[in-house]
Design a protein around this motif. Structure first.
Motif, short mmCIF file in Angstrom:
data_model
loop_
_atom_site.label_atom_id
_atom_site.label_comp_id
_atom_site.label_asym_id
_atom_site.label_seq_id
_atom_site.Cartn_x
_atom_site.Cartn_y
_atom_site.Cartn_z
N ASP A 679 0.91 -1.28 -0.05
CA ASP A 679 0.17 -0.02 0.15
C ASP A 679 0.80 1.31 0.11
OD1 ASP A 679 0.89 -0.56 2.43
OD2 ASP A 679 -0.76 0.54 3.54
N LYS A 680 1.90 1.35 0.86
CA LYS A 680 2.61 2.43 1.03
C LYS A 680 3.46 2.50 -0.47
CE LYS A 680 1.63 3.79 5.24
NZ LYS A 680 0.81 2.65 5.47
N PHE A 681 4.02 1.44 -0.98
CA PHE A 681 4.87 1.62 -2.27
C PHE A 681 3.86 2.22 -3.41
CE2 PHE A 681 5.64 -0.64 -6.29
CZ PHE A 681 6.94 -0.14 -6.43
N LEU A 682 2.65 1.67 -3.48
CA LEU A 682 1.68 2.16 -4.72
C LEU A 682 1.49 3.68 -4.49
CD1 LEU A 682 -0.84 -0.78 -4.77
CD2 LEU A 682 0.87 -0.21 -6.43
N GLN A 683 1.36 4.05 -3.07
CA GLN A 683 1.04 5.42 -3.13
C GLN A 683 2.34 6.41 -3.44
OE1 GLN A 683 0.00 5.66 1.22
NE2 GLN A 683 -1.67 4.45 1.13
N ASN A 721 -0.30 -5.98 4.18
CA ASN A 721 0.26 -7.11 4.64
C ASN A 721 0.96 -7.76 3.44
OD1 ASN A 721 -0.29 -7.03 7.23
ND2 ASN A 721 -2.30 -8.00 6.76
N ILE A 722 1.41 -7.18 2.26
CA ILE A 722 1.97 -7.54 0.94
C ILE A 722 3.21 -6.80 0.91
CG2 ILE A 722 1.67 -8.25 -1.33
CD1 ILE A 722 -0.40 -9.69 0.14
N LEU A 723 4.66 -7.48 1.00
CA LEU A 723 5.64 -6.88 0.73
C LEU A 723 6.17 -6.88 -0.64
CD1 LEU A 723 7.25 -8.19 4.03
CD2 LEU A 723 6.07 -5.97 3.84
N TRP A 785 -8.61 -3.88 -5.53
CA TRP A 785 -9.18 -2.54 -5.68
C TRP A 785 -8.01 -1.60 -5.37
CZ3 TRP A 785 -10.06 1.66 -2.38
CH2 TRP A 785 -11.02 2.46 -2.53
N GLU A 786 -7.33 -2.21 -4.10
CA GLU A 786 -6.25 -1.23 -3.52
C GLU A 786 -5.27 -1.08 -4.55
OE1 GLU A 786 -5.45 -1.80 1.04
OE2 GLU A 786 -5.87 -3.77 0.52
N VAL A 787 -5.02 -2.16 -5.27
CA VAL A 787 -3.65 -1.96 -6.16
C VAL A 787 -4.10 -1.09 -7.42
CG1 VAL A 787 -2.49 -3.28 -7.93
CG2 VAL A 787 -2.62 -4.26 -5.62
N TYR A 790 -4.10 2.42 -6.39
CA TYR A 790 -2.81 3.04 -5.96
C TYR A 790 -2.81 3.27 -4.32
CZ TYR A 790 -0.74 3.00 -10.70
OH TYR A 790 -0.43 2.69 -11.95
N GLY A 791 -3.20 2.23 -3.54
CA GLY A 791 -3.25 2.33 -2.36
C GLY A 791 -4.16 3.24 -1.59
N GLU A 792 -5.35 3.52 -2.40
CA GLU A 792 -6.28 4.27 -1.76
C GLU A 792 -7.05 3.19 -0.42
OE1 GLU A 792 -9.93 7.36 -2.75
OE2 GLU A 792 -8.78 6.26 -4.51
N LYS A 793 -7.73 4.10 0.32
CA LYS A 793 -8.11 3.11 1.39
C LYS A 793 -9.69 2.70 1.15
CE LYS A 793 -9.63 3.87 6.58
NZ LYS A 793 -9.78 4.98 7.42
N PRO A 794 -9.77 1.56 1.40
CA PRO A 794 -11.25 1.13 1.17
C PRO A 794 -12.48 1.57 1.72
CG PRO A 794 -9.61 -0.80 1.14
CD PRO A 794 -8.89 0.46 1.78
N TYR A 795 -13.43 1.87 1.09
CA TYR A 795 -14.64 2.58 1.54
C TYR A 795 -14.23 4.06 2.27
CZ TYR A 795 -15.96 -1.91 1.03
OH TYR A 795 -16.32 -3.45 0.59
N TRP A 796 -12.99 4.63 1.88
CA TRP A 796 -12.53 5.93 2.26
C TRP A 796 -12.94 6.18 3.62
CZ3 TRP A 796 -16.05 4.71 -1.61
CH2 TRP A 796 -15.72 4.64 -2.90
N ASP A 797 -13.56 7.04 4.03
CA ASP A 797 -13.77 7.51 5.55
C ASP A 797 -15.02 6.88 6.25
OD1 ASP A 797 -11.44 8.66 5.78
OD2 ASP A 797 -11.99 10.71 4.91
#
Length: 862
Positions: A679-683, A721-723, A785-787, A790-797
């Protein structure tokens, strides 16, 4: 603060508040608005316009606050002029400041702020200046609401937005007039924080007789001449042929006069007329039967189910069922048998269809029928053959016996027009001819038999027969009109011992004997064929059983080989302390060099980057280690994760290098992944090709398929949890502590059984804590969906409660920007509500391979 008058940038006169006490030290200047009625709003927006003067001694910021209240209770001393009890909205800094050279709007600053959450009737807004030279020129307060609307034939009333930025306020709808709930589900619409309706679920359907308009806002009655038979949002349709409606809003069409529908006809079926009379009726007499033929009616009533009835007046019960005397025929011909002699018949034929409308009868001609001898023949077809045999030299002949064997029937005699029943007397003439000697005068003479009535058998006794002889008997009938023809031969014989007579079969028709023998031969052949087929079937069954056993043996062998390749089935060690000793490699702590901390979990765990030294070489590794003071439970969970990882061997699963358990602190050493979590890598990257993203997703799916094959359920599959390695290979990690190490309070959801990562978790896991490989597939869909986002948070806020609710209502994450439709469709399959409908990891891999090999399948994007 001073209240002054001035002009805005458009030259209009305005009132504004100004403060500029820069010469004074320790300034604390407050100004407060009147009481503002919130009008039940939970989130209020504020547009503010202000200006700040340039000066060396001046501050460039000021603060805004609000104070909630159920009534207008403020005074010059209450609430106190300090931050508490006020709630701070924001500290505002001037982006543009004015001086003597500033013109017009150049020095005016504009900001939009949010006051939230509000829970009381109203509030006050206050500004605090602590040394700025500034003006408050405009303060505009407003809130958002979703206006009343009609969607999918459901009316939703005006709804205020929620108090949070990601709030979705659910509003239940009411079906519009002449509509009902679809599937008995109350429709819902959700109002977001910006006054926009989102995530509709459920709908309404127009009642029978009503159709929706194009906008799905009203149900309109079907116009005259059209109908709609059931609830639904289909359009009205024109009435079938020969039917009509007489009012608006009809759910069926009635037949016009002269047209009908049968009981079983659909209301969509055209109405039909009764058929006309059958045409050109003809008949043929054949002794005691009559054959009738006719043509179809000219008018069929536009139906294909026409059949015919005929009525036979004076027909006996042996001819037709009583009492109706009606036949039902689908063909244009019929035959009546077993008619009485010396009788008149009137037969009428009727054309009928399923509406059961009967036309007038069409009579057949009344004609005399058949000779009475044929009547006797017909009756004897059901007689017994026990009437023959007497003494040695006498043969008692019964007309019933003889006529039983007389085939074909006797010929027809013309019928006089006088009173038949009283003037004609039938006489049976019997001739006996010997078969064993030439004709002679010794033979019995022809005899006559006079029946007492038409219903009484006629008996004649023939005497003078020779013992052990064979004879031929013939019978013919005579009445007042003359003689009929002789019957066929009846072969009889007298007994040589007791003088009994018997019927010889020597005179039977060879064709009959051949036919009987042929039937017997056919039966024998059929029995032999069935016997052979049964033996073949049993043989094939035995072969199939043997083949099944062999296939099972081969399958078990392949399964064994597969397990040898894939690794043994995952074992959950009850005692991880012993498990680590059995399967994990114990490393020397002195061979591990810690370089820096790269992550933290709970207070008892840190993740470090380090090196594993082996001789003169070293390799980069990641080191998880427990801090001093960790509880026994933490230590046990730590070792359980090591036991789990030690059992994995796959290129897309993080590799365990070893453990340190014999010294403090305890450590888990794994391969080092240079690019960190996915997630951090894609962002950070945010510019990979679709092909590269699919290859990364395929690697994750391959790892999940491996885990599924050894019966391991991850339970917390997520991009965090994916490296990711330096060459962008993705590997699944975090086996044991991942569900308790998540720091984001919005990412976990506490249930009776513990915490779960709700946004990545399948509905059955949330409700029943039923974790399976299929629930891991749901989580994989969220990772996709995250990929693609590009690392957006699922269902936002959205809050956890809202996420749970909308998922149960059928809401699913929309496709990220520029995401191919085919990829989003694969996500939707992973998010099937029923676990059994989700694809297996193997199917996901095959689909991704197809996308990678055929990029043209990814052309359509959302």
């Amino acid at each position: 603060w001073e209240e002054l008058s001035g002009r805005d940038v458009n030259g209009n006169t305005i009132r504004y508040h100004q403060v500029c006490n820069v010469d004074e030290e320790e300034q604390d200047n407050w100004v407060r608005s009147p009481f503002i009625d919130a009008r039940s709003a939970q989130r209020v927006y504020m547009d503010i316009e202000f200006s700040v003067m340039k000066c060396e001694e001046c501050r460039e910021t000021f603060a805004l606050y609000y104070y909630q209240s159920s009534a207008d209770i403020a005074t010059s001393t209450f609430p106190p002029w300090r931050e508490n009890p006020y709630t701070k909205i924001d500290t505002l800094a001037a982006g543009e400041r004015f001086d003597s050279s500033t013109v017009g709007a150049e020095g005016i600053n504009r900001k939009t702020l949010v006051i939230s959450p509000l829970s009381r009737r109203g509030f006050y807004v206050a500004a605090q200046d602590q040394g700025a030279c500034m003006s408050l020129m405009s303060l505009k307060l407003y809130y958002y609401y979703c206006p009343e609307t009609t969607h999918n034939l459901a009316y939703f009333s005006r709804t205020l937005s929620g108090g949070e930025v990601a709030s979705l306020v659910a509003q239940s709808g009411k079906c519009v007039s002449n509509s009902v709930y679809s599937n008995n589900e109350v429709p819902k619409y959700r109002c977001n924080s910006y006054g926009e309706w989102r995530v509709p679920t459920g709908s309404c359907h127009c009642r029978a007789g009503y159709q929706p308009n194009e906008e799905l806002t009203t149900c309109q009655g079907c116009s005259v001449g059209s109908y709609k038979p059931e609830n639904g949002n289909i359009q009205c349709q024109a009435c079938p042929a020969h039917s009509l409606t007489r009012s608006v809003g009809a759910d069926h069409c009635s037949c016009v006069d002269g047209y009908y529908r049968a009981d079983g006809d659909s209301i969509h079926q055209a109405c039909s007329r009764t058929p006309s009379q059958p045409k050109n009726i003809t008949f043929t007499l054949n002794k005691t039967s009559v054959s009738m033929n006719w043509m179809e009616p000219v008018i069929t009533g536009e139906r294909s189910d026409i059949f015919y009835r005929f009525n036979c007046r004076s027909c006996p019960s042996t001819i037709q069922p009583s009492p109706s005397n009606l036949h039902h025929l689908t063909t244009t011909n019929a035959q009546l048998n077993n008619l009485k002699p010396y009788s008149h018949y009137s037969i009428k034929v009727v054309g009928i269809d399923s509406i059961f409308s009967i036309l007038p009868f069409t009579p057949l001609s009344s004609n005399p029928l058949l000779h009475p001898a044929f009547f006797l023949f017909s009756l004897l077809l059901s007689s017994s053959s026990s009437y023959y045999s007497t003494s040695q030299s006498t043969l008692i002949l019964s007309s019933h016996l003889l006529l039983l064997l007389l085939l074909p029937p006797l010929s027809i005699l013309p019928l006089p027009s006088s009173n038949i029943s009283s003037t004609l007397v039938s006489t049976f003439i019997i001739n006996i001819v010997s078969r064993t000697s030439s004709p002679s005068t010794d033979l019995p003479l022809p005899m006559e038999c006079h029946p007492a009535s038409g219903e009484t058998p006629c008996f004649s006794v023939v005497s003078g027969l020779t013992k052990g002889s064979k004879y031929i008997a013939k019978v013919r009938v005579r009445n007042g009109m003359g003689y009929g023809k002789f019957s066929n031969d009846l072969y009889v014989a007298t007994s040589s011992a007791k003088g009994r007579c018997y019927i010889s079969t020597a005179g039977l028709n060879p064709a009959v004997i051949g036919g009987v023998m042929g039937v017997i031969a056919i039966v024998i052949i059929v029995i032999i064929v069935l016997f052979v087929k049964r033996r073949q079937a049993n043989k094939k069954k035995r072969q199939d059983v043997q083949a099944s056993k062999k296939l099972a043996e081969n399958t078990n062998l392949l399964k064994s080989k597969f397990l040898n390749v894939q690794g043994r089935t995952y074992v959950d060690y009850r005692d991880p302390h012993n498990g680590v000793k059995e399967i994990a490699t114990e490393l020397d702590q002195t061979k591990i060099k810690i370089e820096c901390v790269i992550g933290r979990g709970r207070w008892c765990l840190t993740v470090c980057r380090g090196k594993l030294i082996s001789g003169k070489t070293s390799i980069p590794v990641a080191v998880k280690r427990l801090k001093e003071g960790a509880s026994l439970i933490d230590h046990t969970n730590f070792l359980r994760e090591a036991c789990t990882m030690a059992q994995f061997d796959h290129p897309n699963i993080i590799q365990l290098k070893g453990v340190v358990t014999k010294s403090i602190p305890a450590m888990i050493i794994t391969e080092f992944m240079e690019n960190g979590s996915l997630d951090k890598f894609l962002q950070v990257v945010n510019e990979l090709t679709a092909s590269r993203l699919l290859e990364m997703l395929r690697g994750i799916a391959s790892g999940m398929n491996y885990l599924s094959s050894i019966k391991y359920i991850h339970r917390d599959l997520a991009a965090r949890n994916i490296l990711v390695s330096s060459d962008l290979v993705c590997k699944v990690s975090d086996f044991g502590l991942s569900r308790t190490l998540e720091n984001d309070p919005q990412a976990t959801y506490t249930t009776q059984g513990g915490k779960i990562a709700l946004r990545w978790t399948a509905p059955e896991c949330i409700r029943f804590r039923q974790f399976t490989s299929a629930s891991d597939v749901w989580s994989y869909g969220i990772v996709m969906w995250e990929v693609m986002s590009y690392g957006e948070k699922p269902y936002w806020d959205m809050s956890n409660e809202v996420v749970t609710e909308v998922l149960e209502d059928g809401y699913r994450l929309p496709a990220p920007e520029n995401c191919p439709v085919s990829i989003h469709n694969l996500m939707l399959k992973c998010w099937s509500y029923e676990a059994k409908r989700r694809p297996h990891p193997i199917e996901i891999i095959r689909t991704l391979d197809q996308f990678i090999k055929q990029p043209n399948l990814l052309l359509d994007t959302k």
